[in-house]
Scaffold this motif. Sequence first.
Motif, PDB file in Angstrom:
ATOM      1  N   ILE A  81       9.390  -0.153  -7.686  1.00 41.17           N
ATOM      2  CA  ILE A  81       9.476  -0.815  -8.987  1.00 41.17           C
ATOM      3  C   ILE A  81      10.910  -1.267  -9.269  1.00 41.17           C
ATOM      4  N   ARG A  82      11.854  -0.421  -8.920  1.00 39.83           N
ATOM      5  CA  ARG A  82      13.255  -0.787  -9.184  1.00 39.83           C
ATOM      6  C   ARG A  82      13.673  -1.985  -8.332  1.00 39.83           C
ATOM      7  N   GLU A  83      13.233  -2.011  -7.082  1.00 44.28           N
ATOM      8  CA  GLU A  83      13.618  -3.097  -6.174  1.00 44.28           C
ATOM      9  C   GLU A  83      12.975  -4.424  -6.571  1.00 44.28           C
ATOM     10  N   HIS A  84      11.699  -4.385  -6.987  1.00 45.31           N
ATOM     11  CA  HIS A  84      10.961  -5.625  -7.218  1.00 45.31           C
ATOM     12  C   HIS A  84      10.908  -6.065  -8.679  1.00 45.31           C
ATOM     13  N   TYR A  85      11.133  -5.135  -9.609  1.00 43.86           N
ATOM     14  CA  TYR A  85      11.045  -5.491 -11.027  1.00 43.86           C
ATOM     15  C   TYR A  85      12.343  -5.249 -11.784  1.00 43.86           C
ATOM     16  N   GLY A  86      13.279  -4.526 -11.171  1.00 45.69           N
ATOM     17  CA  GLY A  86      14.571  -4.312 -11.797  1.00 45.69           C
ATOM     18  C   GLY A  86      14.615  -3.227 -12.836  1.00 45.69           C
ATOM     19  N   TYR A  87      13.586  -2.355 -12.883  1.00 49.25           N
ATOM     20  CA  TYR A  87      13.553  -1.255 -13.844  1.00 49.25           C
ATOM     21  C   TYR A  87      13.700   0.087 -13.124  1.00 49.25           C
ATOM     22  N   LYS A  88      14.542   0.944 -13.676  1.00 47.43           N
ATOM     23  CA  LYS A  88      14.651   2.308 -13.170  1.00 47.43           C
ATOM     24  C   LYS A  88      13.519   3.139 -13.766  1.00 47.43           C
ATOM     25  N   VAL A  89      12.814   3.899 -12.934  1.00 46.35           N
ATOM     26  CA  VAL A  89      11.691   4.715 -13.390  1.00 46.35           C
ATOM     27  C   VAL A  89      12.046   6.191 -13.266  1.00 46.35           C
ATOM     28  N   ILE A  90      11.832   6.945 -14.349  1.00 44.08           N
ATOM     29  CA  ILE A  90      12.155   8.374 -14.364  1.00 44.08           C
ATOM     30  C   ILE A  90      10.877   9.169 -14.615  1.00 44.08           C
ATOM     31  N   PHE A  91      10.588  10.120 -13.719  1.00 44.44           N
ATOM     32  CA  PHE A  91       9.450  11.017 -13.885  1.00 44.44           C
ATOM     33  C   PHE A  91       9.965  12.417 -14.226  1.00 44.44           C
ATOM     34  N   PRO A  92       9.151  13.250 -14.894  1.00 40.38           N
ATOM     35  CA  PRO A  92       9.541  14.640 -15.127  1.00 40.38           C
ATOM     36  C   PRO A  92       9.826  15.336 -13.796  1.00 40.38           C
ATOM     37  N   GLU A  93      10.747  16.282 -13.815  1.00 39.88           N
ATOM     38  CA  GLU A  93      11.171  16.960 -12.586  1.00 39.88           C
ATOM     39  C   GLU A  93      10.011  17.603 -11.841  1.00 39.88           C
ATOM     40  N   ASP A 135       0.832  -1.205   0.000  1.00 38.35           N
ATOM     41  CA  ASP A 135       0.000   0.000   0.000  1.00 38.35           C
ATOM     42  C   ASP A 135       0.866   1.255   0.000  1.00 38.35           C
ATOM     43  N   PHE A 136       0.485   2.196  -0.845  1.00 35.63           N
ATOM     44  CA  PHE A 136       1.104   3.518  -0.864  1.00 35.63           C
ATOM     45  C   PHE A 136      -0.003   4.519  -0.541  1.00 35.63           C
ATOM     46  N   GLU A 137       0.033   5.113   0.622  1.00 38.17           N
ATOM     47  CA  GLU A 137      -0.997   6.037   1.073  1.00 38.17           C
ATOM     48  C   GLU A 137      -0.437   7.457   1.058  1.00 38.17           C
ATOM     49  N   ASN A 138      -0.811   8.225   0.023  1.00 39.67           N
ATOM     50  CA  ASN A 138      -0.358   9.608  -0.117  1.00 39.67           C
ATOM     51  C   ASN A 138       1.180   9.688  -0.129  1.00 39.67           C
ATOM     52  N   GLU A 139       1.793   8.770  -0.868  1.00 40.46           N
ATOM     53  CA  GLU A 139       3.256   8.740  -0.974  1.00 40.46           C
ATOM     54  C   GLU A 139       3.705   9.489  -2.221  1.00 40.46           C
ATOM     55  N   LYS A 140       4.961   9.936  -2.232  1.00 42.38           N
ATOM     56  CA  LYS A 140       5.530  10.556  -3.411  1.00 42.38           C
ATOM     57  C   LYS A 140       5.736   9.502  -4.493  1.00 42.38           C
ATOM     58  N   LEU A 141       5.667   9.935  -5.742  1.00 38.89           N
ATOM     59  CA  LEU A 141       5.887   9.013  -6.851  1.00 38.89           C
ATOM     60  C   LEU A 141       7.288   8.408  -6.811  1.00 38.89           C
ATOM     61  N   THR A 142       8.219   9.132  -6.218  1.00 38.13           N
ATOM     62  CA  THR A 142       9.580   8.605  -6.123  1.00 38.13           C
ATOM     63  C   THR A 142       9.628   7.342  -5.253  1.00 38.13           C
ATOM     64  N   VAL A 143       8.711   7.217  -4.302  1.00 37.93           N
ATOM     65  CA  VAL A 143       8.652   6.010  -3.469  1.00 37.93           C
ATOM     66  C   VAL A 143       8.194   4.822  -4.304  1.00 37.93           C
ATOM     67  N   VAL A 144       7.217   5.065  -5.185  1.00 31.77           N
ATOM     68  CA  VAL A 144       6.756   4.014  -6.089  1.00 31.77           C
ATOM     69  C   VAL A 144       7.871   3.636  -7.066  1.00 31.77           C
ATOM     70  N   SER A 145       8.628   4.617  -7.526  1.00 29.91           N
ATOM     71  CA  SER A 145       9.767   4.358  -8.416  1.00 29.91           C
ATOM     72  C   SER A 145      10.764   3.408  -7.754  1.00 29.91           C
ATOM     73  N   ALA A 146      11.062   3.681  -6.481  1.00 28.36           N
ATOM     74  CA  ALA A 146      12.005   2.837  -5.745  1.00 28.36           C
ATOM     75  C   ALA A 146      11.468   1.412  -5.601  1.00 28.36           C
ATOM     76  N   LYS A 173      16.931  -1.305 -19.045  1.00 31.74           N
ATOM     77  CA  LYS A 173      15.963  -1.613 -17.992  1.00 31.74           C
ATOM     78  C   LYS A 173      15.472  -0.300 -17.373  1.00 31.74           C
ATOM     79  N   GLN A 174      14.898   0.550 -18.232  1.00 34.75           N
ATOM     80  CA  GLN A 174      14.508   1.886 -17.794  1.00 34.75           C
ATOM     81  C   GLN A 174      13.138   2.260 -18.367  1.00 34.75           C
ATOM     82  N   ILE A 175      12.319   2.903 -17.552  1.00 36.54           N
ATOM     83  CA  ILE A 175      11.006   3.399 -17.969  1.00 36.54           C
ATOM     84  C   ILE A 175      10.991   4.901 -17.741  1.00 36.54           C
ATOM     85  N   ALA A 176      10.822   5.662 -18.800  1.00 30.40           N
ATOM     86  CA  ALA A 176      10.857   7.114 -18.703  1.00 30.40           C
ATOM     87  C   ALA A 176       9.469   7.691 -19.006  1.00 30.40           C
ATOM     88  N   PHE A 177       8.871   8.349 -18.013  1.00 27.78           N
ATOM     89  CA  PHE A 177       7.588   9.031 -18.198  1.00 27.78           C
ATOM     90  C   PHE A 177       7.857  10.443 -18.706  1.00 27.78           C
TER      91      PHE A 177
END
Length: 280
Positions: free
Chosen positions: A224-236, A211-222, A275-279
Amino acid sequence: MDENKMDEELKKIWEEKPMAHSDRTKEDSWEEFRSAAFPSKRKNFAWRKYAAAAAVIVMLMGTGIYLLKNPLKTDTSIAGNVVENTTSAVKTIFLPDSSRVELSPASKIEYAADFSVNRKIEVEGEAYFKVKKDKKHPFQVFCHETTTTVLGTSFTVKGDTKNGVEVALYEGSVQMSVKDQDKKWILVPGETFTYGKDNTASVTEFNRFTDFENEKLTVVSAYIREHYGYKVIFPEEYDNQRITVRINKKEDLKTIVQLISEMYNLNFEVNEALKQIAFQ
């Protein structure tokens, strides 16, 4: 639901103010939303689909699995293809029926040569299964003295000579039994059946969601990287953007990425080499 009505519903959800939601509310709202946005008869999964919510559950329901007692000895021949994972990372295998197996290190599976009509597979070690539905050809997993017969769902099977067998259910419903024992165990998603080397069985609960309750997107990025092995990049400008989401721990990465994309009206590119996903 036609496209105009769908847009109206998504707009209503999008404009709601984020707030804390109970697990039941999250699950009910997602099931209602998913039935409209992802109709079961749609054959091809496109990366761009409708999806938006202040609180969303990333969860796909299966139809059920059944653990059979005393399978017929004459109908359990599996000799055929052997896949062994000798690496230190999880190995993904696609079976001839399109079912997916995530084979843990130091584990092995063997499945029948005529798998399209004889969906039998034996496990040594640990494996997670995402089974393709086929009511005419049940999917059977053999592990020590247990047999799991599947119509279409997701679960893990783990067996070794020291600790016995564990079956953890993520989606669907389960009836379990053990060879030479009359007692049956009924599981619901989020429960683990354990059959120990002392010939005793037990059922315990586990948390199948993150569960992510009002978390920053950077927490979700971390995550995904830990469990799926992909680095996720969001716009600044999304560094401080927050999200409330419930994710099935065994969910497909493409489903998670697709939902985030639609929730924030972002496009994305997947670079498999890096192994990168760029939004964007």
